[in-house]
Design a protein around this motif. Structure first.
Motif, short mmCIF file in Angstrom:
data_model
loop_
_atom_site.label_atom_id
_atom_site.label_comp_id
_atom_site.label_asym_id
_atom_site.label_seq_id
_atom_site.Cartn_x
_atom_site.Cartn_y
_atom_site.Cartn_z
N ASP A 9 8.64 -8.03 59.43
CA ASP A 9 9.39 -7.10 58.03
C ASP A 9 9.20 -5.85 57.78
N GLN A 10 8.07 -5.17 58.19
CA GLN A 10 8.27 -3.80 58.13
C GLN A 10 8.73 -3.29 58.38
N GLU A 11 9.66 -3.44 60.17
CA GLU A 11 10.71 -2.27 60.29
C GLU A 11 11.71 -2.15 59.39
N GLU A 12 12.58 -3.81 58.91
CA GLU A 12 13.63 -4.07 57.92
C GLU A 12 13.28 -3.14 56.22
N ARG A 13 11.78 -2.86 56.22
CA ARG A 13 12.28 -3.00 54.53
C ARG A 13 11.16 -1.02 55.00
N GLU A 14 11.29 -0.46 55.83
CA GLU A 14 11.18 1.20 55.65
C GLU A 14 12.82 1.55 56.15
N LYS A 15 13.68 0.62 56.79
CA LYS A 15 15.18 1.61 56.94
C LYS A 15 15.57 0.95 55.74
N ALA A 16 15.08 -0.33 54.98
CA ALA A 16 16.37 -0.35 53.71
C ALA A 16 15.51 0.87 52.71
N LYS A 17 14.23 1.62 52.94
CA LYS A 17 13.84 2.51 51.51
C LYS A 17 14.48 3.69 52.04
N PRO A 18 14.73 4.06 50.79
CA PRO A 18 15.58 5.28 50.64
C PRO A 18 14.42 6.70 51.17
N LYS A 19 15.13 7.63 52.58
CA LYS A 19 14.16 8.49 52.60
C LYS A 19 13.40 8.87 51.45
N ALA A 20 12.77 9.70 50.36
CA ALA A 20 12.53 11.06 50.08
C ALA A 20 12.85 12.38 50.22
#
Length: 252
Positions: free
Chosen positions: A151-162
């Motif tokens: 689920d790390q990749e899913e969290r990184e994809k869902a997290k907006p890039k600053a």
């Protein structure tokens, strides 16, 4: 490898005869247990001999061998039957216990079977945990070991890039630029050129005046800036040097 008989492991099976359930009580529970289709019942026991000879169960105390007795009863739900080896009228060795709940017969596990089952369950859980943990482990010669969860990749994809903020220049950078400009001014000092009255500005050359020159003279002058450099870069450089650059062909 020889096949394992069902009778060798009776802890995983149960037996029931629904026709006996309405009439189960203290007097009929042993007859129910002695049914021929019951896999828990041993037909070579003393109970079978007493039953064939139509004697009462009191004669079991005078016999030697395997027998079944009613150990505990809680009508009409629970009955406990014990299988034991009788060696004398006063000496018996328990072999197994069976409990009947709502007409269904089960064999009670012994202490060794309970401990063995619990240990196997714990070991299986620990082994599964280690196998799952190893599936998340990654290794690279340049990076070493790290954990990579699903689920790390899913969290990184869902997290907006600053968005990266542009950092302002430091004091060292600003002071260094000023030192370079001062050094440049000392090596190449500015030249002051004054046109004669009535002459047109010479194209392709830059006329540079001191900042206080126009204030003192108060005259209209023509100024030409070289075409090879832009006005914004020329003005910025000259302002840093403390010199006023007038725009091309401007009248003052």
């Amino acid at each position: 490898m020889a096949a394992v008989d069902v009778r060798d492991n009776l802890l995983g099976i149960s037996w029931v005869d629904s026709s006996w359930i309405p009439i189960l009580n203290n007097g009929s529970v042993l007859d129910y247990f002695s049914e021929r289709s019951n896999p828990f019942y041993d037909r070579t026991c003393n109970n079978e001999v007493v039953k064939m000879q139509r004697m009462t169960l009191d004669h079991l105390n005078q016999m030697v061998g395997v027998e079944y007795i009613l150990l505990h009863a809680q009508e009409p739900i629970l009955f406990i039957i014990r299988k034991q080896q009788r060696q004398s009228p006063t000496q018996v060795i328990p072999l197994a216990d069976y409990y009947i709940i709502a007409g269904v017969i089960y064999q009670a596990p012994d202490l060794g079977s309970v401990i063995n089952s619990r240990v196997l369950t714990a070991v299986h859980g620990i082994q599964s945990a280690f196998e799952e943990a190893m599936s998340y482990c990654r290794y690279h010669p340049s990076k070493g070991y790290w954990w990579h969860f699903k689920d790390q990749e899913e969290r990184e994809k869902a997290k907006p890039k600053a968005k990266k903020k542009e950092e302002p220049s430091s004091i060292f950078q600003r002071q260094r630029v000023d030192a370079l400009l001062v050094d440049l001014r000392q090596k190449f000092p500015p030249r002051f050129v004054q046109q004669k009255p009535g002459e047109k500005p010479i194209p392709g050359k830059l006329l540079i005046l001191p900042q206080d020159y126009l204030k003192k003279k108060k005259k209209r002058l023509y100024v030409a800036v070289s075409f090879s450099c832009s006005m914004s870069s020329s003005r910025f450089l000259l302002r840093c040097l403390g010199i006023l650059a007038l725009p091309r062909c401007a009248k003052y």
